[in-house]
Structure formats: C-alpha cells, structure tokens
Write a protein that holds these residues in place. Structure first.
Motif, PDB file in Angstrom:
ATOM      1  N   VAL A  34       0.850  -1.238  -0.148  1.00 22.08           N
ATOM      2  CA  VAL A  34      -0.059   0.139  -0.043  1.00 22.08           C
ATOM      3  C   VAL A  34       0.906   1.204  -0.025  1.00 22.08           C
ATOM      4  N   ARG A  35       1.873   1.275   0.550  1.00 20.45           N
ATOM      5  CA  ARG A  35       3.022   2.603   0.740  1.00 20.45           C
ATOM      6  C   ARG A  35       4.106   2.336   0.165  1.00 20.45           C
ATOM      7  N   ARG A  36       4.053   1.658  -1.082  1.00 27.41           N
ATOM      8  CA  ARG A  36       4.980   1.375  -1.946  1.00 27.41           C
ATOM      9  C   ARG A  36       5.709   2.348  -2.624  1.00 27.41           C
ATOM     10  N   ALA A  37       4.906   3.805  -2.645  1.00 23.68           N
ATOM     11  CA  ALA A  37       5.385   4.957  -3.172  1.00 23.68           C
ATOM     12  C   ALA A  37       6.581   5.461  -2.231  1.00 23.68           C
ATOM     13  N   LEU A  38       6.629   4.917  -0.803  1.00 20.94           N
ATOM     14  CA  LEU A  38       7.671   5.220  -0.131  1.00 20.94           C
ATOM     15  C   LEU A  38       9.103   4.650  -0.260  1.00 20.94           C
ATOM     16  N   LEU A  39       8.990   3.708  -1.269  1.00 23.28           N
ATOM     17  CA  LEU A  39      10.334   2.856  -1.606  1.00 23.28           C
ATOM     18  C   LEU A  39      10.918   3.625  -2.653  1.00 23.28           C
ATOM     19  N   ASP A  40      10.474   4.955  -3.175  1.00 22.01           N
ATOM     20  CA  ASP A  40      10.969   5.428  -4.248  1.00 22.01           C
ATOM     21  C   ASP A  40      12.340   6.553  -3.621  1.00 22.01           C
ATOM     22  N   PRO A  41      13.248   6.238  -3.898  1.00 19.81           N
ATOM     23  CA  PRO A  41      14.353   7.044  -3.343  1.00 19.81           C
ATOM     24  C   PRO A  41      14.480   8.568  -3.953  1.00 19.81           C
ATOM     25  N   ARG A  42      14.107   8.593  -5.064  1.00 25.25           N
ATOM     26  CA  ARG A  42      13.910   9.943  -5.638  1.00 25.25           C
ATOM     27  C   ARG A  42      12.731  10.873  -5.021  1.00 25.25           C
ATOM     28  N   ARG A  43      12.002  10.340  -4.348  1.00 32.20           N
ATOM     29  CA  ARG A  43      11.061  11.157  -3.433  1.00 32.20           C
ATOM     30  C   ARG A  43      11.342  11.287  -1.994  1.00 32.20           C
ATOM     31  N   HIS A  44      11.809   9.943  -1.490  1.00 32.10           N
ATOM     32  CA  HIS A  44      11.846  10.071  -0.189  1.00 32.10           C
ATOM     33  C   HIS A  44      13.554   9.617   0.384  1.00 32.10           C
ATOM     34  N   GLY A  45      14.550   9.754  -0.647  1.00 27.84           N
ATOM     35  CA  GLY A  45      15.763   9.697  -0.145  1.00 27.84           C
ATOM     36  C   GLY A  45      16.194   8.543   0.565  1.00 27.84           C
ATOM     37  N   PHE A  46      17.003   8.669   1.565  1.00 27.11           N
ATOM     38  CA  PHE A  46      17.421   7.604   2.339  1.00 27.11           C
ATOM     39  C   PHE A  46      16.423   6.767   3.079  1.00 27.11           C
ATOM     40  N   TYR A  47      15.380   7.378   3.444  1.00 30.62           N
ATOM     41  CA  TYR A  47      13.991   6.678   4.062  1.00 30.62           C
ATOM     42  C   TYR A  47      13.694   5.496   3.226  1.00 30.62           C
ATOM     43  N   ALA A  48      13.822   5.733   1.840  1.00 34.89           N
ATOM     44  CA  ALA A  48      13.299   4.555   1.094  1.00 34.89           C
ATOM     45  C   ALA A  48      14.241   3.269   1.345  1.00 34.89           C
ATOM     46  N   LEU A  49      15.576   3.609   1.473  1.00 35.12           N
ATOM     47  CA  LEU A  49      16.487   2.661   1.721  1.00 35.12           C
ATOM     48  C   LEU A  49      16.317   1.783   3.240  1.00 35.12           C
ATOM     49  N   GLN A  50      15.900   2.704   4.051  1.00 32.25           N
ATOM     50  CA  GLN A  50      15.649   2.172   5.580  1.00 32.25           C
ATOM     51  C   GLN A  50      14.415   1.219   5.307  1.00 32.25           C
ATOM     52  N   LEU A  51      13.405   1.813   4.664  1.00 37.39           N
ATOM     53  CA  LEU A  51      12.148   0.902   4.514  1.00 37.39           C
ATOM     54  C   LEU A  51      12.544  -0.536   3.962  1.00 37.39           C
ATOM     55  N   PHE A  52      13.068  -0.252   2.628  1.00 35.51           N
ATOM     56  CA  PHE A  52      13.241  -1.588   1.933  1.00 35.51           C
ATOM     57  C   PHE A  52      14.142  -2.530   2.891  1.00 35.51           C
ATOM     58  N   SER A  53      15.223  -1.970   3.518  1.00 33.27           N
ATOM     59  CA  SER A  53      15.886  -2.835   4.411  1.00 33.27           C
ATOM     60  C   SER A  53      15.258  -3.402   5.480  1.00 33.27           C
ATOM     61  N   HIS A  54      14.535  -2.704   6.178  1.00 34.10           N
ATOM     62  CA  HIS A  54      13.983  -3.185   7.449  1.00 34.10           C
ATOM     63  C   HIS A  54      12.714  -3.811   7.180  1.00 34.10           C
ATOM     64  N   LYS A  55      11.872  -3.529   6.399  1.00 27.59           N
ATOM     65  CA  LYS A  55      10.549  -4.014   6.129  1.00 27.59           C
ATOM     66  C   LYS A  55      10.403  -4.833   5.095  1.00 27.59           C
ATOM     67  N   VAL A  56      11.295  -4.957   4.159  1.00 24.59           N
ATOM     68  CA  VAL A  56      11.034  -5.894   3.062  1.00 24.59           C
ATOM     69  C   VAL A  56      12.383  -7.035   3.129  1.00 24.59           C
ATOM     70  N   LEU A  57      13.316  -6.459   2.975  1.00 26.65           N
ATOM     71  CA  LEU A  57      14.407  -7.475   3.144  1.00 26.65           C
ATOM     72  C   LEU A  57      14.617  -8.245   4.490  1.00 26.65           C
ATOM     73  N   ARG A  58      14.352  -7.767   5.522  1.00 22.40           N
ATOM     74  CA  ARG A  58      14.392  -8.280   7.087  1.00 22.40           C
ATOM     75  C   ARG A  58      13.091  -9.401   7.103  1.00 22.40           C
ATOM     76  N   ARG A  59      11.814  -8.903   6.591  1.00 20.39           N
ATOM     77  CA  ARG A  59      10.855  -9.686   6.458  1.00 20.39           C
ATOM     78  C   ARG A  59      10.817 -11.048   5.432  1.00 20.39           C
ATOM     79  N   LEU A  60      11.715 -10.825   4.691  1.00 21.39           N
ATOM     80  CA  LEU A  60      12.037 -11.996   3.611  1.00 21.39           C
ATOM     81  C   LEU A  60      13.251 -12.674   3.679  1.00 21.39           C
ATOM     82  N   MET A  61      13.934 -12.505   4.962  1.00 26.73           N
ATOM     83  CA  MET A  61      15.162 -13.119   5.185  1.00 26.73           C
ATOM     84  C   MET A  61      15.180 -14.360   5.250  1.00 26.73           C
ATOM     85  N   ALA A  62      14.102 -15.330   5.200  1.00 24.89           N
ATOM     86  CA  ALA A  62      13.850 -16.495   5.423  1.00 24.89           C
ATOM     87  C   ALA A  62      14.413 -17.299   3.895  1.00 24.89           C
ATOM     88  N   VAL A  63      14.048 -16.785   2.948  1.00 25.17           N
ATOM     89  CA  VAL A  63      14.286 -17.045   1.419  1.00 25.17           C
ATOM     90  C   VAL A  63      15.972 -16.999   1.568  1.00 25.17           C
TER      91      VAL A  63
END
Length: 393
Positions: A277-306
């Motif tokens: 729903v909040r995928r627009a926040l993953l765009d570093p052009r709009r949200h800069g470093f926060y986009a990397l934070q969000l991707f690393s913490h809420k996407v990568l960490r939640r998919l680490m099992a793979v």
C-alpha cells in the motif's frame, strides 16, 4: 567448474543480503546518526489529545487500560478517550463503561459491529476531536508521564508523528525460550530506532504507543498493519516521524512460541500488504535515504528466510569442496540446532537461556515470515482475529 558456479553465486549473493540486513544496515544507521544528526524541537506543550483504542473481546484487559489512561499525568480537560469495541461478544463494553464510571465526559465507549480493526479505528477517529491522535493496544499500559513525553515533539511543526517506546513487563518466569528471545530483539531494535530518529525518520511506529496530528490521518485500508500504515502516512505527506524514548508503554510478551508464532504470521502478513500500500515510499527519488531504510527493514528483513534457505542449501552443496564452506555449514547448522532446542524446551529454564532463546526467536520469526509470504503471494489477508490473552481467574 560449471556446476559449482550457481552454488557459489547463490551462497555469496544470499550472504551479501543477509550481511547487509543484519549487520551492515544497522551500522550504517548508527553511523548516519552521528555524522548527519537532524535535531527537532521538543517542549512542554499540551495540545488536545484523543486516545483511540480498538478492542475485540478484551474483557480481561480493558478495565485496567481505561483506569491507566485516566490516571495519566496530563491536563484532564485536554484528553478524551475513545474505546471502540469491534463487535465484542464478551464483557468488553461493560467493563470499559464500568471503569469509566464518573468520567463519562472523558471516556466514550463505542459499541460497534464486527468489521475488523481498520473499520473501528476509522469510525473512532471520525468522532475524535483532539488535535493529536494517540493510538494504543488494549493490553499496553502507559507510564504516568508517557502522554506528556509523546506529545512533546509536536512543539516542532515539522514533526507529524511520534513513535513511543514499547517495553515488556518483567519476566514472571512463565515464558518459553522464543518469548524470552523477543526481549533481546527489542533491546537492539530500540537503539536502531533512536538512531533513525536522530538522523531523520523512524521507519514506523509500534501499535503499543504512537501519535500523529489529526490533520494527517487517512483512513486505514483493510488487511494491513494499521500502526505501520498510519504512522508512515505522516512521512508520505512530507512530515517527520520521530522517536520519543521517554514515552513508554508496557505489555506482556507472548507467553509461548505457538502464541507468538500466530501473532508473527498475522503481523507480517498484514505488514507486507501494508508495504504494498505504501510502496511509493520505496522511491528514493522522493524519499531519499528513508526509502533504503524501509526496504532494508520492512522488506528484506521480513523476507530473510528466503536467502537464509538459499545460503544453507548452497553451503551444504559446497561443504565438501572447501573448509570455508564446511565451517559455514557447521555455523548455520549450529544456530538452527540451538533454535530448535530452544523451541523444543519451551518453558524449561534451559530453554530460556540467551544461548537458546535468541536462536529460538530467530528461527520462529523466519518460519513465520515464510508463511506470511505465502499468504501474500496467494492473496490472503488477515482482517479479523481473536486476541490471544491470558484469561482472568
């Protein structure tokens, strides 16, 4: 050599993802807070506040929750409390009304039909009048000064939301290994959250205690984690989401691995849907470093099992060909073995030792993430659930 290349690529590619997510990314966050601090104003402000609690079959906790909120150190005439019952079939409504007796002008109990948490939150906020909306869970108890600490950063106009500090109640000796391990995780996560706030924005708030300006609230959609969606909406609208470590809320940790596993599957299923729903926040052009934070913490960490599974499979394939991979296989097998032992021992004192408790929690979380990922891929949502609370005796 050709058959070995895919295994090598899988091992080192997966290891890079794991290393970034669990080690490099937290170090980058800590370093950034030191190198590029971004202060915000904080002061003794007392805006009008609406505290919103969504509850379904919370008769065991809701009376104490209302009493806790009524006793907070904050001007009474500037706080309203809304208890929104999501079609409760027990005594939740009656217990809430009983606890509010004599304070009916400060507490409103909304007896709503069963629609799911998103629906009752939206209905409650529609009736709220405070400039600041505070959200919490029915079983989270605020420290006496929590509300003052939570609203203090709103002295800065740039701040649109504030995440409080969720803490667990003292261990009564009845927790199993995985539940004990969660405490260790939150101690680490708290430090990361402080560093994120010091340099810009925390990734999101915890549902135990957080606040946003009412003007920034947008209706919560079904099937998502409401605290994540609501708090990140502040960032999406160009305001800061900061951390207030003095705004503490205390709650019990899940008493067993089975209870915690079910909660994790639900939270991560809704959390992954919330990121969509909040995928627009993953765009570093709009949200800069926060986009990397969000991707690393809420996407990568939640998919680490793979990547963990990929690396383990690749390691087993390569173990006989190099001592390095042999040691890697032993290390991974050791962690998973300790985790399995911690889960199997349950409430036995040995299972609650950190040597077993942290690996047990690590394994439990990643197993839950696999099921959550499967839910998202199959289009399954979690809109309603029954609370897993200790019943009164």
């Amino acid at each position: 050599m050709t058959p070995r290349r895919p295994s090598h690529a899988a091992f080192w590619g997966g290891a890079a993802l794991i290393g970034w997510t669990y080690a490099a990314f937290p170090l980058v966050i800590l370093a950034r807070a030191r190198v590029r601090p971004r202060a915000f104003a904080s002061g003794p402000v007392t805006p009008t506040v609406s505290i919103v609690i969504a509850a379904h079959n919370e008769q065991a906790a809701i009376g104490a929750k209302v009493a806790n909120l009524l006793a907070l150190d904050y001007p009474a005439d500037r706080v309203e409390i809304l208890i929104a019952s999501d079609g409760s079939t027990d005594a939740t409504v009656a217990r809430a009304a009983e606890a509010a007796a004599g304070d009916g002008d400060r507490v409103r109990v909304l007896d709503l039909p069963r629609t799911g948490k998103a629906g009752v939150l939206n209905a409650a906020v529609a009736q709220a009048t405070g400039d600041i909306l505070v959200f919490s869970d029915a079983n989270s108890m605020f420290a006496a000064d929590a509300l003052r600490e939570l609203v203090a950063p709103f002295a800065d106009e740039e701040v649109g939301g504030v995440a409080g500090d969720q803490r667990y109640l003292p261990d009564d000796g009845d927790l199993d290994g995985a539940a004990s391990g969660e405490r260790g995780y939150w101690d680490i996560d708290r430090r990361i959250k402080q560093a994120e706030s010091d340099a810009g924005n925390v990734i999101s708030a915890t549902g135990a205690i957080y606040a946003i300006r009412r003007s920034l609230f947008r209706e919560v959609p079904e099937g998502v984690t409401d605290d994540f969606t609501t708090s990140t909406g502040v960032i999406d609208q160009g305001r800061r989401l900061v951390f207030a470590p003095g705004a503490m809320a205390f709650e019990p940790v899940g008493s067993s691995a089975s209870v915690e596993y079910g909660r994790k599957v639900r939270v991560m299923t809704r959390g992954l849907n919330a990121v969509l729903v909040r995928r627009a926040l993953l765009d570093p052009r709009r949200h800069g470093f926060y986009a990397l934070q969000l991707f690393s913490h809420k996407v990568l960490r939640r998919l680490m099992a793979v990547p963990l599974l990929v690396v383990f499979a690749a390691t087993l394939r390569l173990a006989r060909r190099s001592p390095l991979y042999g040691l890697a296989a032993l290390a991974q097998g050791g962690v998973y073995g300790l985790g399995a032992a911690g889960l199997a021992l349950g409430r036995h004192p040995a299972g609650r030792h950190r040597l077993l408790a942290l690996p047990a929690y690590f394994c439990l979380v990643n197993l839950a993430s696999l099921q959550a990922l499967g839910n998202v891929l199959r289009g399954r949502t979690v809109n309603r659930w029954e609370p897993q609370r200790e019943e009164e005796t």
